[in-house]
Scaffold this motif. Structure first.
Motif, PDB file in Angstrom:
ATOM      1  N   PHE A   1       0.827  -1.196   0.000  1.00 35.78           N
ATOM      2  CA  PHE A   1       0.000   0.000   0.000  1.00 35.78           C
ATOM      3  C   PHE A   1       0.864   1.249   0.000  1.00 35.78           C
ATOM      4  N   PRO A   2       0.439   2.303  -0.704  1.00 36.68           N
ATOM      5  CA  PRO A   2       1.131   3.593  -0.566  1.00 36.68           C
ATOM      6  C   PRO A   2       1.080   4.060   0.886  1.00 36.68           C
ATOM      7  N   GLU A   3       2.163   4.609   1.365  1.00 38.89           N
ATOM      8  CA  GLU A   3       2.229   5.028   2.774  1.00 38.89           C
ATOM      9  C   GLU A   3       1.139   6.035   3.106  1.00 38.89           C
ATOM     10  N   ALA A   4       0.796   6.895   2.129  1.00 39.15           N
ATOM     11  CA  ALA A   4      -0.197   7.941   2.384  1.00 39.15           C
ATOM     12  C   ALA A   4      -1.586   7.376   2.663  1.00 39.15           C
TER      13      ALA A   4
ATOM     14  N   ASN B   1      -2.683  17.745   6.305  1.00 48.18           N
ATOM     15  CA  ASN B   1      -3.698  16.893   6.920  1.00 48.18           C
ATOM     16  C   ASN B   1      -3.560  15.469   6.382  1.00 48.18           C
ATOM     17  N   GLU B   2      -3.359  14.494   7.268  1.00 50.12           N
ATOM     18  CA  GLU B   2      -3.094  13.129   6.815  1.00 50.12           C
ATOM     19  C   GLU B   2      -4.283  12.517   6.081  1.00 50.12           C
TER      20      GLU B   2
ATOM     21  N   ALA C   1      -4.183  10.323  -2.313  1.00 46.27           N
ATOM     22  CA  ALA C   1      -3.503   9.088  -2.714  1.00 46.27           C
ATOM     23  C   ALA C   1      -4.499   8.086  -3.286  1.00 46.27           C
ATOM     24  N   LEU C   2      -5.692   8.001  -2.678  1.00 44.00           N
ATOM     25  CA  LEU C   2      -6.718   7.096  -3.190  1.00 44.00           C
ATOM     26  C   LEU C   2      -7.189   7.541  -4.566  1.00 44.00           C
TER      27      LEU C   2
END
Length: 341
Positions: free
Chosen positions: A171-174, A316-317, A324-325
């Motif tokens: 998975f991408p870290e983001a 903002n995470e 990212a999605l």
């Protein structure tokens, strides 16, 4: 069964018509159809001798009819894969393409001209995955997807995601903030998207593609010039500049209004904000000024690289995870994709 659609599975030994029960889904049984629940039947109970066949109907409405025929029976090696694609011709139809008629229309347009796709409207062209080629068949890719059939969620996650002990792309870290909240079914969908995005054949961007992507950003940066774009006391671009952006970029085709107030002209506002987010423009003493990065960019390719490396960033995470999605959905063929500034 009156006007009801045919059951998904019908057994047809050799070429004789099947007179026994059909194999149904739980939904079919709930609708009052008569037959045997398909999960209660083993494949070797219906395909026993060479020549035995099953017919399968997928996606009622589009009605994709398949024939599964048993060619031969032989001992299975202990290390043999669950399933292997040994041959084929052309790629499978896209999901929700409109059945055989819609698929044939897309293929005909591609064969006439893979670039312009004559006969298709803009919505159909935008809907097609990047690099779509109906003549291309990758047997290894098909075999890889077949290897996942029949596995439960835990097995699939182990196969797709190193974070769960597997050997897939991960998975991408983001995405992690969303993964921490997601139920297992959604986590599995994310994992499948990652596989599709990293294993798909991606189309190269042409010079025309790069120019089209860079155009609005480059326009606003060049409009700022050396002196910058003057702002109102409230911090909006002055009306004359808003109107120029609105008209010159053709934003009036997708928006209503006079296009002379930035706070009421969303496409112009979004473009300005994204230029600031990408580090191309900055506010200083009542003006929008070019940044050092913007002054260093001289080509469309440079603009696109700068945008791609910066627009997914966010303090903002959850905003970062959503972006990212979005990128993942755009990169994964067959997934819905949207376009924006």
């Amino acid at each position: 069964m009156g006007g009801l659609p045919p059951p998904p599975f019908l057994a047809r030994p050799q070429r004789r018509g099947w007179r026994g029960p059909s194999f149904l889904t739980p939904f079919d049984l709930d609708e009052g159809e008569e037959g045997i629940l398909e999960s209660d039947v083993r494949l070797d109970q219906v395909l026993r001798s060479a020549g035995d066949r099953l017919t399968y109907t997928y996606d009622f409405g589009d009605d994709w009819h398949h024939t599964v025929r048993l060619e031969s029976v032989a001992p299975m090696a202990p290390d043999a894969p669950r399933a292997v694609c040994t041959g084929g011709r052309m790629a499978g139809p896209l999901e929700d393409c409109g059945g055989a008629w819609g698929h044939n229309e897309l293929v005909a347009a591609f064969l006439a001209d893979p670039v312009t796709m004559p006969g298709l409207d803009d919505d159909h062209r935008d809907w097609l995955p990047a690099g779509w080629d109906p003549t291309h068949l990758d047997l290894d890719e098909v075999t890889g997807r077949l290897s996942l059939v029949g596995k439960d969620a835990e097995d699939l996650l182990a196969a797709l995601a190193p974070e769960r002990g597997g050997s897939g792309p991960g998975f991408p870290e983001a995405l992690q903030p969303l993964l921490d909240l997601a139920p297992r079914a959604v986590e599995l969908e994310f994992a499948q998207l990652c596989v599709r995005a990293t294993t798909a054949q991606q189309a190269e961007l042409s010079a025309e593609d790069l120019a089209e992507i860079a155009r609005p950003y480059r326009y606003l940066v060049e409009l700022a010039g050396e002196d910058g774009i003057p702002l109102t006391a409230a911090g909006w671009m002055k009306p004359a500049y808003v109107q120029r952006v609105y008209g010159d970029l053709g934003l009036d085709e997708d928006w209503i209004g006079r296009g002379n107030r930035e706070d009421q002209t969303l496409p112009v506002l979004q473009l300005r904000e994204m230029c600031q987010q990408a580090g191309l423009l900055r506010k200083h003493k009542g003006r929008l000024l070019q940044t050092r990065l913007a002054r260093s960019l001289t080509t469309d390719e440079g603009y696109v690289e700068a945008l791609a490396s910066r627009l997914l960033r966010d303090k903002n995470e959850y905003e970062r995870a959503a972006k990212a999605l979005f990128a993942l959905l755009t990169a994964a063929p067959g997934a819905p994709a949207m376009t924006t500034w």
